[in-house]
Design a protein around this motif. Structure first.
Motif, PDB file in Angstrom:
ATOM      1  N   VAL A 363       0.839  -1.203   0.000  1.00 31.17           N
ATOM      2  CA  VAL A 363       0.000   0.000   0.000  1.00 31.17           C
ATOM      3  C   VAL A 363       0.871   1.248   0.000  1.00 31.17           C
ATOM      4  N   SER A 364       1.928   1.261   0.818  1.00 30.25           N
ATOM      5  CA  SER A 364       2.820   2.422   0.871  1.00 30.25           C
ATOM      6  C   SER A 364       3.526   2.640  -0.460  1.00 30.25           C
ATOM      7  N   ASP A 365       3.967   1.554  -1.071  1.00 26.00           N
ATOM      8  CA  ASP A 365       4.678   1.633  -2.345  1.00 26.00           C
ATOM      9  C   ASP A 365       3.767   2.180  -3.443  1.00 26.00           C
ATOM     10  N   LEU A 366       2.560   1.652  -3.521  1.00 25.76           N
ATOM     11  CA  LEU A 366       1.600   2.153  -4.513  1.00 25.76           C
ATOM     12  C   LEU A 366       1.315   3.638  -4.287  1.00 25.76           C
ATOM     13  N   MET A 371      -0.045   5.425  -7.511  1.00 30.46           N
ATOM     14  CA  MET A 371      -0.906   4.380  -8.062  1.00 30.46           C
ATOM     15  C   MET A 371      -2.044   3.975  -7.133  1.00 30.46           C
ATOM     16  N   LEU A 372      -1.995   4.353  -5.865  1.00 35.65           N
ATOM     17  CA  LEU A 372      -3.036   3.909  -4.939  1.00 35.65           C
ATOM     18  C   LEU A 372      -4.388   4.522  -5.287  1.00 35.65           C
ATOM     19  N   ASP A 373      -4.368   5.749  -5.813  1.00 34.29           N
ATOM     20  CA  ASP A 373      -5.624   6.425  -6.140  1.00 34.29           C
ATOM     21  C   ASP A 373      -6.465   5.659  -7.153  1.00 34.29           C
ATOM     22  N   ASP A 374      -5.824   4.904  -8.044  1.00 37.27           N
ATOM     23  CA  ASP A 374      -6.615   4.161  -9.022  1.00 37.27           C
ATOM     24  C   ASP A 374      -6.385   2.644  -8.934  1.00 37.27           C
ATOM     25  N   THR A 375      -5.932   2.190  -7.758  1.00 35.14           N
ATOM     26  CA  THR A 375      -5.810   0.760  -7.480  1.00 35.14           C
ATOM     27  C   THR A 375      -6.693   0.431  -6.293  1.00 35.14           C
ATOM     28  N   LEU A 376      -7.606  -0.504  -6.448  1.00 39.76           N
ATOM     29  CA  LEU A 376      -8.475  -0.926  -5.349  1.00 39.76           C
ATOM     30  C   LEU A 376      -7.833  -2.110  -4.637  1.00 39.76           C
ATOM     31  N   ILE A 377      -7.528  -1.932  -3.352  1.00 42.50           N
ATOM     32  CA  ILE A 377      -6.970  -2.993  -2.526  1.00 42.50           C
ATOM     33  C   ILE A 377      -8.093  -3.598  -1.691  1.00 42.50           C
ATOM     34  N   VAL A 378      -8.182  -4.922  -1.690  1.00 47.81           N
ATOM     35  CA  VAL A 378      -9.169  -5.649  -0.879  1.00 47.81           C
ATOM     36  C   VAL A 378      -8.409  -6.610   0.022  1.00 47.81           C
ATOM     37  N   LEU A 405     -10.838  -2.229   2.776  1.00 51.52           N
ATOM     38  CA  LEU A 405     -10.576  -1.773   1.413  1.00 51.52           C
ATOM     39  C   LEU A 405      -9.702  -0.527   1.483  1.00 51.52           C
ATOM     40  N   ALA A 406      -8.984  -0.254   0.405  1.00 49.97           N
ATOM     41  CA  ALA A 406      -8.166   0.956   0.340  1.00 49.97           C
ATOM     42  C   ALA A 406      -7.991   1.371  -1.110  1.00 49.97           C
ATOM     43  N   GLY A 407      -7.712   2.683  -1.314  1.00 55.72           N
ATOM     44  CA  GLY A 407      -7.424   3.201  -2.646  1.00 55.72           C
ATOM     45  C   GLY A 407      -8.647   3.228  -3.544  1.00 55.72           C
ATOM     46  N   GLY A 408      -8.404   3.458  -4.848  1.00 58.48           N
ATOM     47  CA  GLY A 408      -9.418   3.298  -5.877  1.00 58.48           C
ATOM     48  C   GLY A 408     -10.817   3.806  -5.601  1.00 58.48           C
ATOM     49  N   GLY A 409     -10.963   4.993  -5.017  1.00 58.54           N
ATOM     50  CA  GLY A 409     -12.282   5.560  -4.790  1.00 58.54           C
ATOM     51  C   GLY A 409     -12.888   5.257  -3.441  1.00 58.54           C
TER      52      GLY A 409
END
Length: 475
Positions: A363-366, A371-378, A405-409
């Motif tokens: 998550v930190s790397d993205l 890239m975290l803003d448009d990557t959805l982490i589950v 969840l994190a990132g991607g909206g």
């Protein structure tokens, strides 16, 4: 190239054509009925949708799947009341008539959370101390769902529901639905990649390949499992003495033969076969570069705690970031070590330590790469664990558990929903698996009610006949 292959193939097609033309009438009507719902060729680059239904918030998904049933009570859902009642009988008003797995008919006693919780970050998220790196580095980036519930009490149907939206085997997985809808823009890697790691605590959870299968969708949309050590896929290297030009000649010959077959037989699997041969050829160049971790700076390898390619969960997290950078749409990392029926205090801490660093690093790397803003982490499991003791462990539990969840909206630094004071039932803002899928598809630009596939006379979708977008967790 041996052109006699084509002459023989054309002769075969001529004979088949004669037999096919002769089989008119009632037989052809019956065949049409059997083939009802079969889709024609689908552009693998764009998918079935001419354009997304909604603005795209997430371009890709990385699903960190903790297989085995992570206990929400030792991780994401603090329950001081349960600690207070440790060793006392569970109130029958809570457990009466409820579906229980291995504790059915046994004495049900409260079992206190085995690890303390702590507030982390500016958001003050309460997270178990067994996740120090997640707490200290990404607490303000995640949205914890504390009101998840599912329909399955045992592992395999619960995995199937989590991946396909149904407990019935044979349905397409979510990654397959995504590629079917939006396609795969890259030519040299699969759009859907799966990796599996195993730790040394608890019971190692078996994961069947059908969890990433395409079901009744064309097979080109199914997930491809990469191995964590050595070559990610088998036979990625050409045999000794086989040059790229010679291999290209073979691929083109096979594609030409398949194209002839496609003219005579209306079967989308032939188009899938053609595209997959081409993809396999392209991967012989792309995969060696993908797993060449020597180009990763020392501080990134230190962040993840791995040099890469060692088969650990952390290594798979680093590879997931590299896949995401190259345009892979759906990446799923299983860590199959969360089935803690006994010794949960030690085992849940051990398993958490196996994933904590890799998750926080990913998550930190993205985030630092934009890239975290448009990557959805589950992040989560197929179900949770009981508030009741199973010796010094916990049984399977479906009525309430946690994911994040994190990132991607996704709205960061919040928790959503709640279980009751003992952590048994999801009681506030309940979120079903179908709701999770509907929300994920929405962030990917898809209306879950409109992404359908007609099969055996019925329109199917990932969310079956349920699912609502959880609007309150959206940024």
């Amino acid at each position: 190239m041996d052109h006699s292959l084509f002459r023989r193939r054309n002769l075969l097609q001529t004979r088949r054509g004669f037999l096919g033309r002769a089989a008119c009438g009632v037989g052809s009507l019956a065949l049409a009925g059997l083939l009802q719902g079969r889709a024609g060729a689908i552009d693998r680059r764009t998918g079935i949708l001419a354009q997304p239904h909604y603005p795209i918030k997430a371009k890709r998904v990385i699903w960190l799947y903790m297989a085995g049933g992570m206990s929400h009570l030792e991780t994401w859902d603090p329950k001081p009341k349960l600690a207070e009642l440790h060793g006392q009988p569970m109130p029958e008003s809570i457990t009466a008539g409820q579906q229980i797995a291995q504790l059915q008919g046994q004495t049900l006693n409260c079992f206190a959370p085995q690890h303390p919780f702590q507030r982390y970050g500016e958001s003050g998220q309460e997270i178990s101390t067994i996740f120090p790196r997640i707490g200290e580095t990404i607490a303000d980036d995640i949205c914890i769902l504390r009101s998840m519930h599912t329909d399955a009490i045992n592992h395999d149907p619960a995995h199937t529901l989590m991946n396909t939206g149904s407990m019935i085997s044979g349905r397409p997985s979510m990654g397959s639905w995504l590629l079917y809808g939006l396609g795969n823009e890259i030519d040299n890697l699969p759009g859907y990649v799966v990796m599996v790691s195993t730790g040394k605590y608890g019971q190692s959870q078996p994961i069947a390949a059908r969890q990433w299968h395409s079901g009744f969708l064309p097979s080109e949309f199914q997930g491809v499992q990469f191995r964590g050590q050595g070559d990610p896929v088998m036979y990625v290297k050409s045999p000794q003495g086989v040059t790229p030009d010679r291999q290209r000649d073979v691929v083109e010959a096979v594609e030409a033969l398949n194209a002839i077959e496609a003219e005579a037989v209306d079967d989308p699997e032939i188009a899938a076969r053609i595209s997959q041969y081409e993809l396999a050829f392209q991967m012989q160049t792309s995969v060696p570069d993908l797993v060449n971790f020597s180009d990763e700076p020392a501080h990134i390898r230190e962040l993840y705690g791995t040099e890469g390619g060692d088969g650990t969960f952390a290594s798979n997290c680093l590879l997931a970031r590299r896949l995401a950078e190259r345009g892979v749409k759906f990446i799923q990392l299983y860590h199959r070590d969360w089935d803690h029926h006994g010794a949960i205090k030690d085992h849940v801490a051990g398993t958490a330590a196996e994933v904590d660093r890799g998750v926080a690093a990913l998550v930190s790397d993205l985030k630092q790469r934009g890239m975290l803003d448009d990557t959805l982490i589950v992040f989560g499991s197929e179900f949770g664990r009981t508030p009741m003791a199973q010796g010094n462990g916990r049984d399977h539990h479906l009525a309430g558990f946690s994911m994040w969840l994190a990132g991607g909206g996704i709205k960061p630094g919040i928790h959503f929903g709640a279980t009751d004071e003992l952590g048994y039932h999801a009681v506030e803002n309940r979120v079903h698996i179908n709701d999770l899928h509907a929300t994920m598809l929405y962030l990917l630009g898809i209306d879950h009610t409109k992404l359908t596939y007609r099969f055996q006379g019925r329109d199917f979708r990932l969310t079956d006949v349920g699912g609502s977008v959880v609007q309150d967790i959206l940024a």
